[in-house]
Motif scaffolding. Sequence first.
Motif, mmCIF file in Angstrom:
data_model
loop_
_atom_site.group_PDB
_atom_site.id
_atom_site.type_symbol
_atom_site.label_atom_id
_atom_site.label_comp_id
_atom_site.label_asym_id
_atom_site.label_seq_id
_atom_site.Cartn_x
_atom_site.Cartn_y
_atom_site.Cartn_z
ATOM 1 N N ASP A 78 14.337 -17.015 -41.728
ATOM 2 C CA ASP A 78 13.878 -18.222 -42.415
ATOM 3 C C ASP A 78 12.447 -18.033 -42.918
ATOM 4 O OD1 ASP A 78 13.160 -20.753 -43.234
ATOM 5 O OD2 ASP A 78 14.110 -21.774 -41.550
ATOM 6 N N ARG A 80 10.327 -20.230 -44.004
ATOM 7 C CA ARG A 80 9.390 -21.226 -43.484
ATOM 8 C C ARG A 80 8.855 -20.805 -42.127
ATOM 9 N NH1 ARG A 80 13.659 -24.372 -45.285
ATOM 10 N NH2 ARG A 80 14.366 -24.608 -43.142
ATOM 11 N N GLN A 81 9.751 -20.308 -41.280
ATOM 12 C CA GLN A 81 9.316 -19.853 -39.963
ATOM 13 C C GLN A 81 8.410 -18.628 -40.094
ATOM 14 O OE1 GLN A 81 12.372 -18.211 -37.474
ATOM 15 N NE2 GLN A 81 11.225 -18.554 -35.586
ATOM 16 N N GLY A 250 19.628 -31.339 -43.635
ATOM 17 C CA GLY A 250 18.411 -32.127 -43.707
ATOM 18 C C GLY A 250 18.631 -33.617 -43.717
ATOM 19 N N ARG A 254 13.256 -36.392 -38.571
ATOM 20 C CA ARG A 254 12.266 -35.541 -37.923
ATOM 21 C C ARG A 254 11.841 -36.172 -36.587
ATOM 22 N NH1 ARG A 254 9.430 -31.834 -41.062
ATOM 23 N NH2 ARG A 254 9.892 -31.863 -43.294
ATOM 24 N N SER A 268 14.570 -34.893 -42.466
ATOM 25 C CA SER A 268 13.795 -33.669 -42.653
ATOM 26 C C SER A 268 13.868 -33.128 -44.075
ATOM 27 C CB SER A 268 14.297 -32.597 -41.676
ATOM 28 O OG SER A 268 15.635 -32.223 -42.015
ATOM 29 N N LYS A 269 14.963 -33.379 -44.778
ATOM 30 C CA LYS A 269 15.186 -32.855 -46.136
ATOM 31 C C LYS A 269 15.088 -31.337 -46.181
ATOM 32 C CE LYS A 269 13.841 -36.969 -48.752
ATOM 33 N NZ LYS A 269 12.989 -37.509 -49.839
ATOM 34 N N GLN A 270 15.467 -30.688 -45.094
ATOM 35 C CA GLN A 270 15.544 -29.242 -45.064
ATOM 36 C C GLN A 270 16.953 -28.819 -45.493
ATOM 37 O OE1 GLN A 270 12.871 -27.442 -44.494
ATOM 38 N NE2 GLN A 270 11.608 -29.188 -43.939
ATOM 39 N N GLY A 271 17.091 -27.551 -45.818
ATOM 40 C CA GLY A 271 18.418 -27.077 -46.174
ATOM 41 C C GLY A 271 18.733 -27.289 -47.643
ATOM 42 N N SER A 273 19.348 -28.779 -50.938
ATOM 43 C CA SER A 273 19.006 -30.050 -51.588
ATOM 44 C C SER A 273 20.121 -30.537 -52.507
ATOM 45 C CB SER A 273 17.709 -29.902 -52.387
ATOM 46 O OG SER A 273 17.835 -28.900 -53.382
#
Length: 341
Positions: A78, A80-81, A250, A254, A268-271, A273
């Motif tokens: 990932d 981001r990580q 997402g 959070r 979270s709106k991750q993943g 879109s």
Amino acid sequence: MSDYIGLDVSLEDTHLCVVDGLGAVTARAVARTDPDDLAKVIRDLAPKVKTVVLETGGQSAWLQQGLEARGIPAVILDARQAKKALSGRLNKTDSNDAEGLAQLARTGWYREVLAKRPETRRIRAVLMARELLVRQRRDLSSQVRGLLRGFGLAVGRIGHAGFEARVRELAQAEPALLAALEPLLAVRRVLDRQLDALTRQLGAIARASDEARRLMTVPSVGVMTALGFITAIDQPHRFARSADVGAYLGLTSRRYQSGQVDWSGRISKQGDSLARSLLYEAANVLMTRVKRWTRQKAWAVRLAGRRGGAKARVALARKLAVMLHRIWVDGTTFNWANEPA
């Protein structure tokens, strides 16, 4: 002793860094961003490499699968990580990033990302092309409305098919303005034709897919939502629980907890879109346009009365994601017989 390699990938060149089991750098190199070239350099630098890592990006799936096909154990992590892990380094360079990724591979402190299958990426490319054209047509229509508004002419609420006729009708009062609008309307017609072609192509893909046909038995789920969900998940059995799909896309809140502080925020709106927005649209359609009641619609309508329509649609989108995954895994379809009258 095992070796670990980090790849910092760019469009043309990729920086490589090899570290041993103790974290010492044993080699650095730069190779062309191509699976053949990278595999050759990796074999020369570390014949017994244990793990090769690269970040998520536009070329990551292609490179990872190309290296795996050549016998190189490659893993995508990932981005981001990785960014957070590498942010503590004093200087940011491609070489330093490659070393940081190699150290992550050595420690195992990373989250592996699944590379989507080539056939899934092909469908995804068509979906993204259509989404891009939809945005361009919307922006173009907004520009036309704005030009007319500057002369006190309002298009108003009108269907897609009647938009151009309405614009021409209004522009008769300003002949010079029509000359400026004509090229925009011509481009809009081209966008319409290409959008229709892509929509027909996606419809044919959905009809040929057993998974997509089963997902489309769910009320409000159409071709785009079904294919968007399929291309986002790709391999449904990698999720131990269907409930995990909501978080993956997402659609879960959070959370921040530290000491006496513990709160949950917005989603979270991750993943993916695109899949998230399509599920939200499907939830809106189910709540507002589908006349027949289902348990999910009744639940969302009650929730909207307490928490508001926007939050209810987000929650319903999460429920739809869980339901679609369960249908996909079980090989079933939506059963209206189990729904209330």
